[in-house]
Design a protein around this motif. Structure first.
Motif, PDB file in Angstrom:
ATOM      1  N   GLU A   1       0.827  -1.201   0.000  1.00 41.64           N
ATOM      2  CA  GLU A   1       0.000   0.000   0.000  1.00 41.64           C
ATOM      3  C   GLU A   1       0.869   1.262   0.000  1.00 41.64           C
ATOM      4  OE1 GLU A   1       0.792  -0.903   4.332  1.00 41.64           O
ATOM      5  OE2 GLU A   1       0.473  -1.999   2.455  1.00 41.64           O
ATOM      6  N   ARG A   2       2.153   1.099   0.294  1.00 47.80           N
ATOM      7  CA  ARG A   2       3.090   2.222   0.235  1.00 47.80           C
ATOM      8  C   ARG A   2       3.520   2.446  -1.214  1.00 47.80           C
ATOM      9  NH1 ARG A   2       8.056   1.284   3.152  1.00 47.80           N
ATOM     10  NH2 ARG A   2       8.248   3.566   3.187  1.00 47.80           N
TER      11      ARG A   2
ATOM     12  N   ARG B   1      -6.211  -2.414   4.684  1.00 43.38           N
ATOM     13  CA  ARG B   1      -4.838  -1.984   4.402  1.00 43.38           C
ATOM     14  C   ARG B   1      -4.670  -1.555   2.942  1.00 43.38           C
ATOM     15  NH1 ARG B   1      -0.848  -4.383   1.881  1.00 43.38           N
ATOM     16  NH2 ARG B   1      -1.954  -6.376   1.835  1.00 43.38           N
TER      17      ARG B   1
ATOM     18  N   ALA C   1      -5.297   1.960   1.051  1.00 41.88           N
ATOM     19  CA  ALA C   1      -4.331   3.061   1.053  1.00 41.88           C
ATOM     20  C   ALA C   1      -3.466   3.055  -0.204  1.00 41.88           C
ATOM     21  CB  ALA C   1      -3.432   2.975   2.293  1.00 41.88           C
TER      22      ALA C   1
END
Length: 271
Positions: A116-117, A208, A211
């Motif tokens: 998700e980063r 999660r 994002a």
């Protein structure tokens, strides 16, 4: 000295560059990115050794790691940069169609890895260790280019498999794109409820992926909308059936939960 042209310096492209340098595949990586700040960060972090504004020739390979909507244009821009070009997009058929006739030295790829980063700061050299990487070459794709690209992915820890573009897109509409769409929609429901406090680990685990990067997921969901919608319609039917079973309780609900649990454990056992 072997060199890589990296177009897009975010999570996937940056991770490939780090892994490829660590594995000794390439000695030098030249980066391009429409986001000047991201490109500068990638250079500061050692993901790329040099920043470029325009593609050059003479590279051994070019990795196109931009959001899906920009892949075809980037491939055309870099068509003469290297004898082997490959992308990392999550949907394959629209890219292949947009490039028709497909350049023989372009190998469509999709590493099944992510987070998700996003951005260069999220890149890491071990991202592809033990992860599937799906290649979807066509009959027109050059065998030497396929062999070279397959070797790159295996050298960074990927487990390479082959599929058709249509088969790939349908499979990952179910396994990846639909779960993201559901997570995004669920956050709408949470927001409408006033984002009540008290969320636990189950909420965090389930949401999660909500994002995820906006540009990346806009392009994926739009490009693969027909396949995602087919699976969404089936999911809605099952959600209604689960809701009815929940109202009834007893054996019907227990059986549905038990069946879902068995299937989940079976999937985990196949890893």
């Amino acid at each position: 000295m072997k060199s890589l042209l990296l177009v897009g310096t975010g999570l996937i492209g940056g991770s490939f560059a780090l892994a490829a340098k660590a594995a000794g595949i390439f000695d030098r990586v030249v980066g391009m990115d429409r986001d000047a700040a991201a490109l500068a960060e990638a250079q500061r972090l050692g993901i790329v050794d040099e920043a470029a504004r325009h593609p050059r020739t003479g590279f051994d390979a070019a990795c196109i790691a931009v959001p899906l909507g920009g892949i075809a244009a980037s491939v055309r821009e870099c068509i003469d940069a290297a004898p082997a070009l490959f992308d990392v997009g999550s949907v394959k058929r629209p890219v292949i169609d947009a490039l028709a006739p497909l350049p023989a030295h372009f190998v469509p790829c999709h590493p099944i890895a992510g987070s998700e980063r996003h951005g260069p700061g999220a890149a890491r050299a071990d991202l592809f260790d033990g992860q599937r990487v799906v290649l979807t070459p066509t009959a027109a794709t050059d065998a030497d280019a396929v062999a070279a690209v397959r070797g790159y992915w295996e050298a960074v820890g990927g487990q390479v498999e082959f599929d058709t573009a249509a088969g790939h897109d349908d499979r990952y509409a179910l396994l990846s794109h639909l779960p993201h769409l559901v997570a995004f929609a669920f956050m709408d429901v949470v927001a409408a409820a006033g984002s009540p406090p008290g969320a636990g680990s189950g909420f965090r685990d389930f949401t999660r992926i909500a994002a995820g990067d906006v540009d990346v997921w806009h392009d994926i969901l739009h490009a693969n909308a027909p396949a995602v919608r087919r699976h969404l319609d089936r999911l809605i039917e099952h959600l209604r059936a689960f809701g009815e079973a929940a109202e009834e309780g007893g054996a019907p609900l227990r059986q549905r939960i038990a069946a879902a649990r068995r299937r989940k454990l079976a999937v985990d056992g196949d890893r």
